[in-house]
Design a protein around this motif. Structure first.
Motif, PDB file in Angstrom:
ATOM      1  N   ALA A 149       0.822  -1.209   0.000  1.00 49.65           N
ATOM      2  CA  ALA A 149       0.000   0.000   0.000  1.00 49.65           C
ATOM      3  C   ALA A 149       0.856   1.260   0.000  1.00 49.65           C
ATOM      4  CB  ALA A 149      -0.933  -0.007   1.202  1.00 49.65           C
ATOM      5  N   GLY A 150       0.330   2.292  -0.633  1.00 49.54           N
ATOM      6  CA  GLY A 150       1.005   3.587  -0.582  1.00 49.54           C
ATOM      7  C   GLY A 150       1.398   4.125  -1.944  1.00 49.54           C
ATOM      8  N   VAL A 151       1.588   5.445  -1.989  1.00 54.97           N
ATOM      9  CA  VAL A 151       1.992   6.146  -3.209  1.00 54.97           C
ATOM     10  C   VAL A 151       3.324   6.823  -2.966  1.00 54.97           C
ATOM     11  CG1 VAL A 151       1.397   7.964  -4.858  1.00 54.97           C
ATOM     12  CG2 VAL A 151      -0.422   6.580  -3.822  1.00 54.97           C
ATOM     13  N   THR A 152       4.262   6.618  -3.887  1.00 58.23           N
ATOM     14  CA  THR A 152       5.575   7.256  -3.783  1.00 58.23           C
ATOM     15  C   THR A 152       5.832   8.065  -5.050  1.00 58.23           C
ATOM     16  OG1 THR A 152       6.447   5.419  -2.466  1.00 58.23           O
ATOM     17  CG2 THR A 152       8.046   6.892  -3.503  1.00 58.23           C
ATOM     18  N   VAL A 153       6.210   9.325  -4.860  1.00 60.39           N
ATOM     19  CA  VAL A 153       6.565  10.191  -5.987  1.00 60.39           C
ATOM     20  C   VAL A 153       7.994  10.652  -5.790  1.00 60.39           C
ATOM     21  CG1 VAL A 153       6.035  12.284  -7.269  1.00 60.39           C
ATOM     22  CG2 VAL A 153       4.173  10.956  -6.248  1.00 60.39           C
ATOM     23  N   SER A 154       8.875  10.219  -6.680  1.00 58.89           N
ATOM     24  CA  SER A 154      10.287  10.581  -6.605  1.00 58.89           C
ATOM     25  C   SER A 154      10.676  11.243  -7.921  1.00 58.89           C
ATOM     26  CB  SER A 154      11.151   9.332  -6.372  1.00 58.89           C
ATOM     27  OG  SER A 154      12.521   9.668  -6.325  1.00 58.89           O
ATOM     28  N   GLY A 155      10.758  12.576  -7.884  1.00 60.10           N
ATOM     29  CA  GLY A 155      11.004  13.296  -9.123  1.00 60.10           C
ATOM     30  C   GLY A 155       9.808  13.126 -10.039  1.00 60.10           C
ATOM     31  N   LYS A 156      10.042  12.572 -11.222  1.00 59.08           N
ATOM     32  CA  LYS A 156       8.968  12.313 -12.174  1.00 59.08           C
ATOM     33  C   LYS A 156       8.446  10.879 -12.097  1.00 59.08           C
ATOM     34  CE  LYS A 156       8.601  16.251 -14.458  1.00 59.08           C
ATOM     35  NZ  LYS A 156       7.304  16.988 -14.594  1.00 59.08           N
ATOM     36  N   THR A 157       9.061  10.057 -11.258  1.00 58.84           N
ATOM     37  CA  THR A 157       8.678   8.654 -11.173  1.00 58.84           C
ATOM     38  C   THR A 157       7.612   8.441 -10.099  1.00 58.84           C
ATOM     39  OG1 THR A 157      10.878   7.942 -11.892  1.00 58.84           O
ATOM     40  CG2 THR A 157       9.493   6.302 -10.810  1.00 58.84           C
ATOM     41  N   VAL A 158       6.504   7.844 -10.506  1.00 57.48           N
ATOM     42  CA  VAL A 158       5.398   7.566  -9.596  1.00 57.48           C
ATOM     43  C   VAL A 158       5.268   6.057  -9.422  1.00 57.48           C
ATOM     44  CG1 VAL A 158       2.913   7.772  -9.207  1.00 57.48           C
ATOM     45  CG2 VAL A 158       4.161   9.630 -10.338  1.00 57.48           C
ATOM     46  N   THR A 159       5.192   5.612  -8.171  1.00 56.68           N
ATOM     47  CA  THR A 159       4.996   4.197  -7.874  1.00 56.68           C
ATOM     48  C   THR A 159       3.817   4.062  -6.914  1.00 56.68           C
ATOM     49  OG1 THR A 159       7.380   3.785  -8.098  1.00 56.68           O
ATOM     50  CG2 THR A 159       6.067   2.079  -7.002  1.00 56.68           C
ATOM     51  N   ILE A 160       2.897   3.169  -7.249  1.00 55.63           N
ATOM     52  CA  ILE A 160       1.697   2.972  -6.434  1.00 55.63           C
ATOM     53  C   ILE A 160       1.578   1.495  -6.079  1.00 55.63           C
ATOM     54  CG2 ILE A 160      -0.805   3.274  -6.276  1.00 55.63           C
ATOM     55  CD1 ILE A 160      -0.596   5.351  -8.511  1.00 55.63           C
ATOM     56  N   GLY A 161       1.468   1.189  -4.795  1.00 48.58           N
ATOM     57  CA  GLY A 161       1.324  -0.192  -4.346  1.00 48.58           C
ATOM     58  C   GLY A 161      -0.016  -0.774  -4.743  1.00 48.58           C
ATOM     59  N   ALA A 162      -0.041  -2.059  -5.013  1.00 44.52           N
ATOM     60  CA  ALA A 162      -1.251  -2.708  -5.513  1.00 44.52           C
ATOM     61  C   ALA A 162      -2.427  -2.635  -4.553  1.00 44.52           C
ATOM     62  CB  ALA A 162      -0.946  -4.165  -5.843  1.00 44.52           C
ATOM     63  N   ALA A 163      -2.170  -2.621  -3.255  1.00 49.64           N
ATOM     64  CA  ALA A 163      -3.251  -2.606  -2.265  1.00 49.64           C
ATOM     65  C   ALA A 163      -3.689  -1.188  -1.895  1.00 49.64           C
ATOM     66  CB  ALA A 163      -2.826  -3.365  -1.008  1.00 49.64           C
ATOM     67  N   THR A 164      -3.225  -0.204  -2.621  1.00 45.96           N
ATOM     68  CA  THR A 164      -3.636   1.180  -2.381  1.00 45.96           C
ATOM     69  C   THR A 164      -5.075   1.357  -2.842  1.00 45.96           C
ATOM     70  OG1 THR A 164      -1.363   1.896  -2.826  1.00 45.96           O
ATOM     71  CG2 THR A 164      -3.059   3.595  -2.781  1.00 45.96           C
ATOM     72  N   THR A 165      -5.921   1.871  -1.983  1.00 46.88           N
ATOM     73  CA  THR A 165      -7.334   2.030  -2.333  1.00 46.88           C
ATOM     74  C   THR A 165      -7.539   3.182  -3.304  1.00 46.88           C
ATOM     75  OG1 THR A 165      -7.823   3.543  -0.508  1.00 46.88           O
ATOM     76  CG2 THR A 165      -8.034   1.162  -0.069  1.00 46.88           C
ATOM     77  N   HIS A 166      -8.680   3.150  -3.983  1.00 54.03           N
ATOM     78  CA  HIS A 166      -9.026   4.237  -4.895  1.00 54.03           C
ATOM     79  C   HIS A 166      -9.072   5.564  -4.139  1.00 54.03           C
ATOM     80  CE1 HIS A 166      -9.950   0.814  -7.267  1.00 54.03           C
ATOM     81  NE2 HIS A 166     -11.192   0.652  -6.869  1.00 54.03           N
ATOM     82  N   HIS A 167      -9.579   5.529  -2.917  1.00 60.36           N
ATOM     83  CA  HIS A 167      -9.665   6.747  -2.104  1.00 60.36           C
ATOM     84  C   HIS A 167      -8.273   7.322  -1.852  1.00 60.36           C
ATOM     85  CE1 HIS A 167     -10.675   9.525   1.149  1.00 60.36           C
ATOM     86  NE2 HIS A 167      -9.720   8.946   1.855  1.00 60.36           N
ATOM     87  N   ASP A 168      -7.326   6.455  -1.519  1.00 58.68           N
ATOM     88  CA  ASP A 168      -5.973   6.933  -1.233  1.00 58.68           C
ATOM     89  C   ASP A 168      -5.274   7.451  -2.483  1.00 58.68           C
ATOM     90  OD1 ASP A 168      -6.284   6.397   1.426  1.00 58.68           O
ATOM     91  OD2 ASP A 168      -5.193   4.491   1.404  1.00 58.68           O
ATOM     92  N   VAL A 169      -5.590   6.867  -3.632  1.00 57.97           N
ATOM     93  CA  VAL A 169      -5.049   7.396  -4.887  1.00 57.97           C
ATOM     94  C   VAL A 169      -5.663   8.768  -5.162  1.00 57.97           C
ATOM     95  CG1 VAL A 169      -4.979   7.094  -7.407  1.00 57.97           C
ATOM     96  CG2 VAL A 169      -4.603   5.130  -5.907  1.00 57.97           C
ATOM     97  N   ALA A 170      -6.963   8.882  -4.952  1.00 57.27           N
ATOM     98  CA  ALA A 170      -7.683  10.120  -5.250  1.00 57.27           C
ATOM     99  C   ALA A 170      -7.263  11.284  -4.367  1.00 57.27           C
ATOM    100  CB  ALA A 170      -9.186   9.886  -5.110  1.00 57.27           C
ATOM    101  N   THR A 171      -6.837  10.992  -3.142  1.00 56.52           N
ATOM    102  CA  THR A 171      -6.567  12.063  -2.175  1.00 56.52           C
ATOM    103  C   THR A 171      -5.090  12.297  -1.889  1.00 56.52           C
ATOM    104  OG1 THR A 171      -6.840  10.492  -0.339  1.00 56.52           O
ATOM    105  CG2 THR A 171      -8.789  11.734  -1.035  1.00 56.52           C
TER     106      THR A 171
END
Length: 265
Positions: free
Chosen positions: A57-79
């Motif tokens: 779970a979780g969203v990581t933004v490093s520079g221009k690279t975005v990584t999103i864990g598979a168990a990240t909910t739609h709500h957590d992506v949206a917010t």
């Protein structure tokens, strides 16, 4: 009722091991699997719950690279504030999936792995030229989505996350089913260092697809009017009680213009 064995995986490795038990299925948000089980369209012998694996779970933004864990909910992506700056089109997309209950339970990994032909994320992954990360390898989105409800996933393979380079511009627009909020037609348009990519969901007879014709037009000028006059063939569109192939073909053109307009702010 029929019996089912429930397992709560402690790690991805543990989940992969548990998947070998009978006819086991992964459970994260359960937004697709649980309804399928209720209607007996699916009857797994074992459920392997991966929703509590923190590493997924979780969203990581490093520079221009975005990584999103598979168990990240739609709500957590949206917010997610960092993601909203890096790729606002994706946070917008996530904020319009289903209803609040679905957004708080459903996950990006589950949506991608299921590859419903009317789901939103597959279009985003294809347009963003994302990499789908599994417990065994990395697969480009262009090779991952292979047909209706079909992906390149092999037995025992688990989606663990996605990664992509933030585009210079991106936008998403969909015409939603008023009940399910699934896309009757949805278009994600993105402009990045490698050019323009336009992906369509909810309309294709074989699931999510790219529109090369629209990409060529937008490569010359990334503005909605550049799509004037482009008509997609209805022969490649799905038809159902919600919309005919001809209606969907027209909707795709309309949604594409809205997506580009959104991308340009």
């Amino acid at each position: 009722m029929y019996s089912v064995n429930y397992h709560r995986a402690s790690s991805v490795a543990d989940a992969a091991k548990l998947l070998k038990s009978g006819d086991a299925k992964l459970l994260s948000g359960g937004m697709t699997l649980i309804p399928a089980m209720k209607t007996r369209l699916a009857a797994p012998s074992d459920l392997v719950d991966i929703s509590r694996i923190a590493a997924l779970a979780g969203v990581t933004v490093s520079g221009k690279t975005v990584t999103i864990g598979a168990a990240t909910t739609h709500h957590d992506v949206a917010t997610n504030a960092k993601l909203a700056k890096a790729c606002p089109a994706l946070t917008h997309l996530a904020s319009h999936i289903g209803d609040p209950q679905v957004r708080h339970k459903g996950t990006i990994g589950g949506s991608i792995a299921n590859n419903d032909p009317a789901a939103d994320y597959p279009a985003a992954m294809l347009a963003l030229d994302a990499t789908i990360i599994t417990n065994k390898r990395k697969v480009q989105a262009s090779k991952f989505f292979t047909g209706l409800f079909e992906t390149a996933l092999k037995d025992g393979e688990i989606v663990t996350g996605v990664s992509f380079t933030a585009p210079a511009k991106a936008g998403y627009a969909k015409f939603p089913n008023p009940a399910s909020r699934y896309a009757i037609a949805g278009v994600f348009a993105a402009k990045g260092k490698d050019g323009v990519r336009v992906a369509v969901t909810g309309a294709g007879e074989n699931g999510v697809f790219r529109s090369k014709e629209m990409e060529a037009a937008l490569a010359k000028k990334f503005e909605a009017p550049a799509l004037d006059g482009i008509k997609l063939s209805a022969s490649d569109m799905m038809g159902d009680l919600h919309a005919s192939p001809e209606y969907r073909a027209n909707l795709v053109a309309v949604m594409a213009k809205r997506a580009v307009a959104a991308a340009n702010g």
